[in-house]
Design a protein around this motif. Structure first.
Motif, mmCIF file in Angstrom:
data_model
loop_
_atom_site.group_PDB
_atom_site.id
_atom_site.type_symbol
_atom_site.label_atom_id
_atom_site.label_comp_id
_atom_site.label_asym_id
_atom_site.label_seq_id
_atom_site.Cartn_x
_atom_site.Cartn_y
_atom_site.Cartn_z
ATOM 1 N N ARG A 147 41.737 -17.976 -26.974
ATOM 2 C CA ARG A 147 41.234 -18.512 -28.010
ATOM 3 C C ARG A 147 41.727 -17.644 -29.331
ATOM 4 O O ARG A 147 42.444 -16.852 -28.856
ATOM 5 C CB ARG A 147 39.640 -18.222 -28.000
ATOM 6 C CG ARG A 147 38.645 -18.736 -26.861
ATOM 7 C CD ARG A 147 38.342 -20.181 -27.491
ATOM 8 N NE ARG A 147 37.409 -20.960 -26.509
ATOM 9 C CZ ARG A 147 38.004 -21.568 -25.322
ATOM 10 N NH1 ARG A 147 39.155 -21.564 -24.959
ATOM 11 N NH2 ARG A 147 36.843 -22.286 -24.724
ATOM 12 N N PRO A 148 41.628 -18.116 -30.336
ATOM 13 C CA PRO A 148 42.269 -17.433 -31.357
ATOM 14 C C PRO A 148 41.598 -16.021 -31.434
ATOM 15 O O PRO A 148 40.621 -15.886 -31.287
ATOM 16 C CB PRO A 148 41.594 -18.250 -32.704
ATOM 17 C CG PRO A 148 41.445 -19.653 -32.263
ATOM 18 C CD PRO A 148 40.915 -19.645 -30.704
ATOM 19 N N GLY A 149 42.638 -15.067 -31.305
ATOM 20 C CA GLY A 149 42.337 -13.611 -31.439
ATOM 21 C C GLY A 149 42.594 -12.979 -30.051
ATOM 22 O O GLY A 149 42.495 -11.717 -29.863
ATOM 23 N N THR A 150 42.761 -13.854 -29.207
ATOM 24 C CA THR A 150 43.031 -13.419 -27.688
ATOM 25 C C THR A 150 44.295 -12.556 -27.695
ATOM 26 O O THR A 150 45.174 -12.888 -28.361
ATOM 27 C CB THR A 150 43.070 -14.609 -26.760
ATOM 28 O OG1 THR A 150 41.861 -15.106 -26.515
ATOM 29 C CG2 THR A 150 43.674 -14.038 -25.174
ATOM 30 N N VAL A 151 44.382 -11.356 -27.049
ATOM 31 C CA VAL A 151 45.558 -10.467 -26.825
ATOM 32 C C VAL A 151 46.152 -10.658 -25.594
ATOM 33 O O VAL A 151 45.527 -10.605 -24.477
ATOM 34 C CB VAL A 151 45.314 -9.235 -27.369
ATOM 35 C CG1 VAL A 151 46.519 -8.210 -27.191
ATOM 36 C CG2 VAL A 151 44.789 -9.020 -28.681
ATOM 37 N N TYR A 152 47.366 -10.980 -25.253
ATOM 38 C CA TYR A 152 48.009 -10.989 -24.062
ATOM 39 C C TYR A 152 48.670 -9.828 -23.697
ATOM 40 O O TYR A 152 49.180 -8.960 -24.400
ATOM 41 C CB TYR A 152 49.229 -12.118 -24.220
ATOM 42 C CG TYR A 152 48.487 -13.514 -24.162
ATOM 43 C CD1 TYR A 152 47.358 -14.098 -23.488
ATOM 44 C CD2 TYR A 152 49.127 -14.864 -24.774
ATOM 45 C CE1 TYR A 152 46.758 -15.388 -23.612
ATOM 46 C CE2 TYR A 152 48.879 -15.998 -24.674
ATOM 47 C CZ TYR A 152 47.419 -16.420 -24.140
ATOM 48 O OH TYR A 152 47.077 -17.676 -24.021
ATOM 49 N N SER A 153 48.915 -9.843 -22.271
ATOM 50 C CA SER A 153 49.711 -8.728 -21.777
ATOM 51 C C SER A 153 51.091 -9.137 -22.047
ATOM 52 O O SER A 153 51.335 -10.074 -22.071
ATOM 53 C CB SER A 153 49.378 -8.591 -20.022
ATOM 54 O OG SER A 153 50.350 -8.044 -19.491
ATOM 55 N N THR A 155 53.570 -8.312 -20.025
ATOM 56 C CA THR A 155 54.409 -8.594 -18.869
ATOM 57 C C THR A 155 53.752 -9.535 -17.799
ATOM 58 O O THR A 155 54.265 -10.230 -16.831
ATOM 59 C CB THR A 155 54.687 -7.252 -18.192
ATOM 60 O OG1 THR A 155 53.468 -6.689 -17.858
ATOM 61 C CG2 THR A 155 55.782 -6.465 -18.914
ATOM 62 N N GLY A 156 52.151 -9.791 -18.193
ATOM 63 C CA GLY A 156 51.609 -10.712 -17.190
ATOM 64 C C GLY A 156 51.192 -11.938 -17.722
ATOM 65 O O GLY A 156 50.399 -12.824 -17.029
ATOM 66 N N THR A 157 51.848 -12.236 -18.627
ATOM 67 C CA THR A 157 51.615 -13.696 -19.304
ATOM 68 C C THR A 157 53.079 -14.192 -19.827
ATOM 69 O O THR A 157 53.848 -13.441 -20.052
ATOM 70 C CB THR A 157 50.485 -13.823 -20.552
ATOM 71 O OG1 THR A 157 51.091 -13.091 -21.671
ATOM 72 C CG2 THR A 157 49.453 -13.070 -20.068
ATOM 73 N N SER A 158 53.113 -15.534 -19.728
ATOM 74 C CA SER A 158 54.162 -16.371 -20.421
ATOM 75 C C SER A 158 54.804 -15.881 -21.614
ATOM 76 O O SER A 158 55.863 -15.553 -22.142
ATOM 77 C CB SER A 158 54.141 -17.772 -20.081
ATOM 78 O OG SER A 158 53.107 -18.108 -20.835
ATOM 79 N N SER A 159 53.728 -15.684 -22.570
ATOM 80 C CA SER A 159 53.954 -15.392 -23.953
ATOM 81 C C SER A 159 54.483 -14.118 -24.178
ATOM 82 O O SER A 159 55.446 -13.982 -24.850
ATOM 83 C CB SER A 159 52.683 -15.770 -24.717
ATOM 84 O OG SER A 159 52.437 -16.977 -24.997
ATOM 85 N N GLY A 160 53.784 -13.231 -23.443
ATOM 86 C CA GLY A 160 53.992 -11.812 -23.357
ATOM 87 C C GLY A 160 55.468 -11.524 -23.106
ATOM 88 O O GLY A 160 56.231 -10.606 -23.487
#
Length: 275
Positions: A147-153, A155-160
């Protein structure tokens, strides 16, 4: 920057239904010379410039004389080669001042979602790392924790993983140290895992990334970077969908569509591959 989630808007009227009106052919022809100067990115001799633009040298020279008078083009007095002039620079600066990156990114997300029938997330670098600022939903029944505001890892996510590959190493090192100190219930999506130099180089070479162990079972995501006029990475565009729908067609259809969208968006933000 305000985070938001958007639903698909009503389909706009086809551009083909609105006639553009009569143009000025000579302007369109002369623009090929300017395009050649932009694409080549270096001063050019008349014959080479004319060849790339598809014009006879005499015809190209006539356009260049007028462009010199308006400072769109200038000629090196020693070599005789042509390059973009001061007025072209002024036009570029004015364009950058009036460009709204998030509007362009939102339009890209809408178009990509419609093309692929996938969710599309826009992720920027925030205070705590990769942060979702917009999600364009595809209309499919996809249950996910983005959701908007979600923070990604990192190394554990594609975006990160894309941010890890393309942001300055010092920035990433500090952010990784902070992420590793976080509690398990911090709310960050994805789990830290070691990334080798080889993995980082592979992402840089390919221009996209995915997470080997996605945070949500059954959901796969692919992300690619967007760059600005200074060559700095400003966000990722991330496509998200069910494994059974996304993976089988990823390399054939969805990843090429993602890379096409991010290249176009980067170009609209002034990025050149030679930056």
């Amino acid at each position: 920057m305000t985070a938001r989630i958007t639903q698909k808007p009503a389909a706009p009227k086809s551009a083909a239904s609105k006639p553009e009106g009569r143009g000025v052919q000579s302007i369109e022809t002369g623009a090929r010379l300017l395009t050649a100067l932009v694409d080549e990115g270096e001063p050019m001799a008349l014959k080479d410039l004319a060849q790339i633009a598809g014009l006879a040298p005499a015809q190209a020279h006539a356009y260049l004389v007028s462009y010199r008078k308006t400072d769109l083009v200038e000629q090196d007095p020693e070599t005789g080669r042509y390059r973009l002039g001061r007025f072209a620079l002024d036009l570029g600066i004015a364009s950058m001042r009036t460009t709204d990156p998030m509007r362009l990114a939102s339009e890209t997300a809408v178009a990509l979602s419609e093309r692929t029938a996938l969710h599309v997330a826009l992720v920027v670098w925030g205070t705590f790392g990769p942060t979702v600022v917009e999600v364009q939903e595809s209309g499919s029944q996809l249950n996910m924790n983005t959701r908007p505001g979600t923070v990604y890892s990192l190394t554990g996510t594609s975006s990160g993983r894309v941010f890890t590959a393309f942001l300055p190493e010092a920035t990433i090192k500090e952010a990784l140290a902070r992420e590793k100190r976080e509690r398990a219930d911090s709310g960050r999506v994805g789990t830290y895992r070691f990334m080798s130099r080889k993995e980082i180089d592979q992402i840089r070479s390919a221009g996209w990334a995915m997470a080997e162990n996605p945070p949500v079972p059954g959901i796969t995501a692919y992300a690619a970077p967007v760059f600005d006029h200074a060559g700095q990475m400003v966000m990722t565009v991330t496509i998200i969908g069910h494994d059974h729908y996304l993976r089988d067609r990823a390399e054939r259809e969805f990843i090429p569509a993602l890379l096409e969208a991010t290249r176009q968006l980067s170009g609209e933000l002034g990025y050149s591959a030679g930056t």
